[in-house]
Design a protein around this motif. Structure first.
Motif, PDB file in Angstrom:
ATOM      1  N   LEU A 186      53.928  75.822  17.886  1.00 24.68           N
ATOM      2  CA  LEU A 186      52.660  75.244  18.311  1.00 24.68           C
ATOM      3  C   LEU A 186      52.855  73.990  19.153  1.00 24.68           C
ATOM      4  CD1 LEU A 186      50.508  75.543  15.078  1.00 24.68           C
ATOM      5  CD2 LEU A 186      50.554  77.033  17.066  1.00 24.68           C
ATOM      6  N   PHE A 187      53.963  73.306  18.998  1.00 26.48           N
ATOM      7  CA  PHE A 187      54.172  72.023  19.666  1.00 26.48           C
ATOM      8  C   PHE A 187      54.966  72.222  20.954  1.00 26.48           C
ATOM      9  CE2 PHE A 187      53.507  71.209  15.214  1.00 26.48           C
ATOM     10  CZ  PHE A 187      52.692  70.085  15.202  1.00 26.48           C
ATOM     11  N   ALA A 188      54.712  71.351  21.924  1.00 28.95           N
ATOM     12  CA  ALA A 188      55.398  71.498  23.203  1.00 28.95           C
ATOM     13  C   ALA A 188      55.382  70.179  23.971  1.00 28.95           C
ATOM     14  CB  ALA A 188      54.758  72.594  24.044  1.00 28.95           C
ATOM     15  N   ILE A 189      56.318  70.070  24.909  1.00 28.40           N
ATOM     16  CA  ILE A 189      56.352  68.977  25.877  1.00 28.40           C
ATOM     17  C   ILE A 189      55.617  69.445  27.116  1.00 28.40           C
ATOM     18  CG2 ILE A 189      57.843  67.544  27.331  1.00 28.40           C
ATOM     19  CD1 ILE A 189      60.070  68.139  25.157  1.00 28.40           C
ATOM     20  N   ASP A 190      54.752  68.607  27.635  1.00 30.93           N
ATOM     21  CA  ASP A 190      53.987  68.968  28.824  1.00 30.93           C
ATOM     22  C   ASP A 190      54.534  68.200  30.025  1.00 30.93           C
ATOM     23  OD1 ASP A 190      51.194  68.940  30.547  1.00 30.93           O
ATOM     24  OD2 ASP A 190      51.309  70.647  29.191  1.00 30.93           O
ATOM     25  N   TYR A 191      53.803  67.210  30.486  1.00 31.07           N
ATOM     26  CA  TYR A 191      54.198  66.449  31.677  1.00 31.07           C
ATOM     27  C   TYR A 191      55.327  65.475  31.350  1.00 31.07           C
ATOM     28  CZ  TYR A 191      53.528  63.463  35.821  1.00 31.07           C
ATOM     29  OH  TYR A 191      53.703  62.741  36.976  1.00 31.07           O
ATOM     30  N   LEU A 192      56.206  65.260  32.327  1.00 28.13           N
ATOM     31  CA  LEU A 192      57.305  64.300  32.182  1.00 28.13           C
ATOM     32  C   LEU A 192      57.468  63.485  33.464  1.00 28.13           C
ATOM     33  CD1 LEU A 192      60.149  66.320  30.435  1.00 28.13           C
ATOM     34  CD2 LEU A 192      59.288  64.104  29.665  1.00 28.13           C
ATOM     35  N   LYS A 193      57.780  62.222  33.308  1.00 25.64           N
ATOM     36  CA  LYS A 193      58.265  61.394  34.415  1.00 25.64           C
ATOM     37  C   LYS A 193      59.547  60.744  33.917  1.00 25.64           C
ATOM     38  CE  LYS A 193      57.260  57.376  37.351  1.00 25.64           C
ATOM     39  NZ  LYS A 193      56.270  56.302  37.673  1.00 25.64           N
ATOM     40  N   LEU A 194      60.662  61.005  34.603  1.00 34.29           N
ATOM     41  CA  LEU A 194      61.944  60.517  34.120  1.00 34.29           C
ATOM     42  C   LEU A 194      62.866  60.199  35.288  1.00 34.29           C
ATOM     43  CD1 LEU A 194      64.305  63.053  34.273  1.00 34.29           C
ATOM     44  CD2 LEU A 194      62.539  64.033  32.807  1.00 34.29           C
ATOM     45  N   LYS A 195      63.896  59.455  34.985  1.00 32.24           N
ATOM     46  CA  LYS A 195      64.946  59.143  35.956  1.00 32.24           C
ATOM     47  C   LYS A 195      66.275  59.560  35.359  1.00 32.24           C
ATOM     48  CE  LYS A 195      66.106  54.828  36.762  1.00 32.24           C
ATOM     49  NZ  LYS A 195      66.012  53.428  37.230  1.00 32.24           N
ATOM     50  N   VAL A 196      67.043  60.332  36.142  1.00 32.26           N
ATOM     51  CA  VAL A 196      68.294  60.874  35.639  1.00 32.26           C
ATOM     52  C   VAL A 196      69.401  60.575  36.643  1.00 32.26           C
ATOM     53  CG1 VAL A 196      67.816  63.139  36.653  1.00 32.26           C
ATOM     54  CG2 VAL A 196      69.377  62.971  34.725  1.00 32.26           C
ATOM     55  N   GLU A 197      70.575  60.291  36.130  1.00 27.56           N
ATOM     56  CA  GLU A 197      71.718  60.003  36.995  1.00 27.56           C
ATOM     57  C   GLU A 197      72.334  61.308  37.487  1.00 27.56           C
ATOM     58  OE1 GLU A 197      74.476  57.412  35.102  1.00 27.56           O
ATOM     59  OE2 GLU A 197      73.084  55.726  34.993  1.00 27.56           O
ATOM     60  N   ILE A 198      72.143  61.580  38.778  1.00 22.99           N
ATOM     61  CA  ILE A 198      72.685  62.788  39.410  1.00 22.99           C
ATOM     62  C   ILE A 198      73.215  62.394  40.786  1.00 22.99           C
ATOM     63  CG2 ILE A 198      72.247  65.160  40.118  1.00 22.99           C
ATOM     64  CD1 ILE A 198      69.649  65.066  38.541  1.00 22.99           C
TER      65      ILE A 198
END
Length: 315
Positions: A22-34
């Motif tokens: 029933l649970f979920a992650i929706d929108y994300l704003k993130l910074k990742v080292e690539i």
């Protein structure tokens, strides 16, 4: 199917069908080292200038954002910060899968899958083995995250009635309420957290071009669903020490949503004996399974709306 293995749980005196996942992650704003090539990845670049000792000196370059269309037509936004960092914004699960009626609580895997897909789309994105391992360890920064829970009802009408009940009577401690056509916000303009409820079936229809991965079963599933969603912004994430990927797991997501949902205030349903006589007769007919005989479909729908809206009774 997700509808299997259901169990009943009491929420505000109404039986709501609860299913797995029933649970979920929706929108994300993130910074990742690539590792990336900003000049190749970006369409535009701005070099801001600042005056120092009477002369303008260049500051760090700022690269343009761009929308990336996935194989399922949905889009996310990426922006190169520098040759070692990328900012990513959007609904990553929907971008990867073409629908977000279902979802995932595995934040690290979600980010890893997104980075892998981006590196397949852009030759300018070339994560190293070390950077991939760091992502697997949750070493990335989160600036906003939306997490949600599906409140499942036994039919579309009851889901809509429950949302109507919240829109008409729901209150939340120290939060302004803002009602919209398909939902209600508590603390919509907060810089910390926002709680919202909406009917997923309508949301799917409104954005059907972004949900081309939907099956008929998922559309039916959405019609049984009211989403309870919690948005956490940068300031709240910092203060709660939840700004890094490694802080998050399924248990935390469940706790955050449940803690927010349980603070929703709804009036206790009125006793049936206190209702106007016409509604008492209506409920008695319903209990006998004879609504289709005694009432037209439009009258039945209208009475059910009134009972939910004015008296807190879900029929």
């Amino acid at each position: 199917m997700v509808l299997n293995n259901v169990l009943n749980q009491e929420i505000n005196n109404e039986e709501v069908l609860e299913a797995k996942n029933l649970f979920a992650i929706d929108y994300l704003k993130l910074k990742v080292e690539i590792t990336n090539n900003p000049l190749e990845l970006s369409q535009d670049m701005v070099i801001p200038l600042t005056k120092f000792d009477g002369e303008f000196q260049p500051l760090q370059e700022s690269y343009s954002k761009q929308w990336v269309c996935g194989s399922h037509n949905d889009k996310i936004q990426i922006k190169s910060i520098n040759e070692n960092e990328i900012q990513i914004k959007g609904n990553l699960f929907k971008w990867l899968n073409g629908q977000n009626v279902t979802g995932t609580t595995d934040l690290i895997q979600l980010v890893l899958d997104t980075v892998t897909r981006l590196s397949q789309i852009f030759n300018a994105i070339t994560p190293t083995d070390t950077e991939i391992e760091n992502i697997k360890l949750g070493l990335f920064r989160i600036y906003r995250i939306d997490v949600n829970k599906a409140l499942l009802f036994d039919d579309k009408q009851k889901a809509q009635q429950y949302l109507t009940l919240i829109k008409e009577h729901g209150t939340y401690p120290r939060r302004d309420r803002e009602v919209e056509k398909n939902g209600i916000y508590f603390g919509k303009r907060s810089k910390r957290t926002t709680l919202l409820y909406y009917f997923k079936g309508q949301e799917v229809r409104t954005h059907n071009k972004q949900q081309i991965g939907l099956t008929s079963e998922l559309k039916e599933y959405a019609d049984h669903m009211v989403r309870c969603e919690v948005r956490l912004f940068s300031q709240q994430l910092r203060d709660s020490e939840l700004q890094y990927g490694y802080c998050w797991d399924e248990e935390l997501i469940q706790q955050l949503v449940e803690d927010s949902h349980c603070k929703l205030n709804l009036p206790e349903p009125i006793s049936e004996i206190e209702l106007p006589a016409k509604y008492i007769r209506f409920l008695a007919t319903q209990k006998q399974g004879a609504l289709h005989i005694g009432y037209t479909a439009s009258t039945t729908a209208r009475y059910k709306r009134v009972l939910a809206r004015d008296y807190g009774l879900m029929v």
